[in-house]
Design a protein around this motif. Structure first.
Motif, short mmCIF file in Angstrom:
data_model
loop_
_atom_site.label_atom_id
_atom_site.label_comp_id
_atom_site.label_asym_id
_atom_site.label_seq_id
_atom_site.Cartn_x
_atom_site.Cartn_y
_atom_site.Cartn_z
N GLU A 66 -53.96 0.10 20.74
CA GLU A 66 -53.84 1.37 19.99
C GLU A 66 -55.19 2.02 19.71
N ASP A 67 -56.26 1.23 19.75
CA ASP A 67 -57.59 1.82 19.51
C ASP A 67 -58.06 2.64 20.71
N VAL A 68 -57.48 2.35 21.87
CA VAL A 68 -58.02 2.91 23.10
C VAL A 68 -57.03 3.83 23.82
N VAL A 69 -55.76 3.44 23.79
CA VAL A 69 -54.72 4.22 24.47
C VAL A 69 -53.92 4.97 23.41
N LYS A 70 -54.04 6.28 23.40
CA LYS A 70 -53.37 7.07 22.35
C LYS A 70 -52.55 8.15 23.01
N GLU A 71 -51.31 7.78 23.27
CA GLU A 71 -50.45 8.66 24.05
C GLU A 71 -50.31 10.06 23.51
N ASP A 72 -50.28 10.19 22.18
CA ASP A 72 -49.99 11.52 21.62
C ASP A 72 -51.24 12.31 21.29
N ASP A 73 -52.38 11.73 21.55
CA ASP A 73 -53.63 12.41 21.20
C ASP A 73 -54.15 13.17 22.42
N THR A 75 -56.87 14.47 22.95
CA THR A 75 -58.28 14.23 23.27
C THR A 75 -58.48 12.85 23.89
N ASN A 76 -57.37 12.16 24.18
CA ASN A 76 -57.46 10.82 24.77
C ASN A 76 -56.92 10.85 26.20
N ASN A 77 -57.63 10.27 27.13
CA ASN A 77 -57.13 10.20 28.52
C ASN A 77 -57.26 8.79 29.10
N VAL A 78 -57.12 7.78 28.25
CA VAL A 78 -57.23 6.39 28.74
C VAL A 78 -55.84 5.83 29.04
N PRO A 79 -55.56 5.48 30.28
CA PRO A 79 -54.25 4.88 30.60
C PRO A 79 -54.28 3.37 30.41
N ASP A 80 -53.11 2.76 30.41
CA ASP A 80 -53.01 1.31 30.28
C ASP A 80 -53.73 0.56 31.38
N THR A 81 -53.73 1.13 32.59
CA THR A 81 -54.41 0.45 33.70
C THR A 81 -55.89 0.23 33.37
N ILE A 82 -56.46 1.15 32.61
CA ILE A 82 -57.87 1.01 32.24
C ILE A 82 -58.01 0.06 31.06
N PHE A 83 -57.16 0.20 30.07
CA PHE A 83 -57.22 -0.73 28.94
C PHE A 83 -57.14 -2.18 29.42
N SER A 84 -56.32 -2.40 30.45
CA SER A 84 -56.12 -3.78 30.92
C SER A 84 -57.38 -4.40 31.52
N LYS A 85 -58.39 -3.59 31.80
CA LYS A 85 -59.63 -4.12 32.38
C LYS A 85 -60.69 -4.45 31.32
N ILE A 86 -60.50 -3.90 30.12
CA ILE A 86 -61.51 -4.11 29.08
C ILE A 86 -61.52 -5.58 28.67
N GLY A 87 -62.70 -6.14 28.60
CA GLY A 87 -62.82 -7.52 28.18
C GLY A 87 -62.79 -8.53 29.32
N ASN A 148 -62.30 15.31 33.13
CA ASN A 148 -61.92 14.95 34.50
C ASN A 148 -62.75 13.79 35.04
N ASP A 149 -63.93 13.58 34.48
CA ASP A 149 -64.83 12.54 35.00
C ASP A 149 -64.93 11.32 34.11
N THR A 150 -64.70 11.51 32.81
CA THR A 150 -64.97 10.44 31.85
C THR A 150 -63.73 10.09 31.05
N TYR A 151 -63.59 8.83 30.69
CA TYR A 151 -62.48 8.39 29.84
C TYR A 151 -62.86 8.58 28.38
N TYR A 152 -62.15 9.47 27.73
CA TYR A 152 -62.36 9.72 26.30
C TYR A 152 -61.30 8.99 25.48
N VAL A 153 -61.78 8.29 24.46
CA VAL A 153 -60.87 7.65 23.52
C VAL A 153 -60.46 8.67 22.46
N ASP A 154 -61.43 9.49 22.07
CA ASP A 154 -61.18 10.67 21.24
C ASP A 154 -62.38 11.59 21.46
#
Ligand code: PHE
Length: 429
Positions: A66-73, A75-87, A148-154
């Motif tokens: 929830e800190d990274v993938v915010k479907e309703d925001d 200003t957020n464009n991080v998909p689950d495929t990206i979250f799954s790589k963190i860490g 278009n180039d960068t993943y924004y969390v917010d």
């Protein structure tokens, strides 16, 4: 990748990482504040995509989905495929090609600059827009800042798109010689050398006036000479006695800026980007009157040639037939493909709208097919009399690990078509 004309401050840069930060790979330079990619459950999760853990820890920081993938925001464009790589931190696995390469570079610095360089490989990839861009003098209208180039969390937070994001804070903390290795994130198109998460190593070295005063050179010339000597040595350490050349380039944070290329397997290969750090960065961070050099190198790009790894997706493979081929300390063991599975091509044509970008398309395809997609390529493009533009893309599906069935591929393609319609609002033809 297309080369577009650019504003003078953002002159075209050739690539040294798997994708250069400062070259315009995007079609649209506008900030696209819409969410093109929802993290809503994909219609069919491709086999091999692991279920996403709900939280991970990096460098002592707990990161929940929830800190990274915010479907309703918007200003957020991080998909689950990206979250799954963190860490996952592939660069910290000593038996992984990226870890082996990192350690070999460490060896070079340990041998030639014993005890001087502080090493960081566990810094959190979530950084502020200030750290990622402002602190390294990236102009406010620079294309790399776009959604278009960068993943924004917010609006204020991104997944770092380069390890340079840590330069300023480390300087402020008093470090003068450091190496920072980490996973970096960039929205991009899909082919065998591009993946939205890859790994970089940053090097940084500060000199005080007494170090160059006797050299007969000014600070900048001294730092540039030291930089070139150091990096030529590093290239020889990794590649042996190769031919090298320096190419002038542009980065917002260095001046002058260079790329190092080596002649390897009958071709010039960009090894890294580097330069003499802009005075402003030193001044703002407690090192007025000093000079510094900095470099950034893409680990995948080098590992692909050193280990003969043909596709960037393989780095993420947990297949024993991949992982068991590499061992600690063994740089350059040639990878033996376990078998070559056939690719399957599917074409799709649609009318695009103004908001369409290839990066958004690729994210949608990756959201459905995961690592089963090898390439997404524009093969036809025309505008009709009414001014409507049609694109035809060819998608190559291929697993690195097994043969795909027709049924599986047809299903993926069907879901991709639906998602392109729903999420990109493209009109299929
Ligand atoms: N940060 C740059 C990039 O990712 C690389 C770089 C680092 C260039 C340090 C110069 C100095 O494209």
């Amino acid at each position: 990748m297309a080369t577009l004309p650019m504003a003078p401050h953002a002159a075209a840069i050739s690539s040294f990482t798997t994708r250069p930060l400062y070259s315009p790979s995007s079609r649209s330079h506008r900030l696209l504040l819409a969410r093109f990619f929802s993290a809503a459950p994909a219609p069919a999760l491709a086999k091999g995509l692991r279920a996403t853990a709900s939280a991970v820890e990096v460098g002592g920081v707990k990161i929940a989905r929830e800190d990274v993938v915010k479907e309703d925001d918007p200003t957020n464009n991080v998909p689950d495929t990206i979250f799954s790589k963190i860490g996952l931190q592939l660069h910290r696995r000593d038996n992984h090609p990226l870890g082996i390469l990192k350690n070999t570079i460490y060896d070079y610095f340990d041998k030639n600059f014993t005890g001087q360089f502080d090493k960081f490989d566990d810094l959190c990839p979530l950084v502020s827009v200030k750290q990622n861009f402002d602190d390294v003098l990236v102009p406010s209208d620079h294309v790399s800042r776009s959604y278009n180039d960068t993943y924004y969390v917010d609006g204020q937070t991104v997944l770092r798109c380069h390890t340079s994001a840590h330069q300023a804070e480390l300087l402020r903390d008093g470090h003068t010689h450091f190496l920072v290795t980490g996973d970096v994130y960039r929205r991009d198109s899909i082919d065998s050398t591009h993946y939205p998460v890859f790994h970089q190593m940053e090097g940084f070295c500060v000199f005080s006036p007494d170090e160059w005063s006797g050299s007969g050179m000014d600070g900048t010339a001294y730092a540039a000479a030291e930089l070139k000597k150091t990096l030529e040595g590093l290239a020889r350490h990794l590649f042996g006695a190769v031919e090298m050349r320096w190419v002038d380039t542009y980065f917002p944070f260095t001046n002058p800026s260079f790329e190092l290329e080596i002649y390897f397997q009958d071709d010039w290969l960009e090894v890294l980007g580097c330069g003499v750090t802009e005075q402003e960065i030193l001044k703002r961070n407690g090192r007025r009157d000093h000079v510094a050099w900095a470099f950034g190198l893409g680990l995948e790009r080098l590992a692909m040639v050193l280990f003969d790894i043909p596709d960037i997706r393989l780095f993420w493979s947990n297949d024993k037939r991949f992982t068991s081929q590499f061992s600690e300390g063994k740089l350059g063991v040639k990878f033996k493909p376990f078998s070559k599975f056939p690719p399957c091509y599917k074409d799709m044509s649609f009318w695009i709208n103004d908001a369409f970008t290839e990066n958004n398309l690729c994210e949608v395809v990756r959201g459905i097919a995961g690592d089963l997609v090898e390439e997404v390529k524009l093969i036809d493009n025309f505008t009709n009399k009414k001014g409507m533009t049609s694109h035809c893309y060819r998608i190559a599906y291929r697993s690195m690990e097994r043969s795909l069935t027709d049924e599986e591929i047809n299903n993926l393609q069907l879901n991709v078509r639906e998602a392109v319609k729903d999420k990109l609002k493209a009109e299929l033809r």
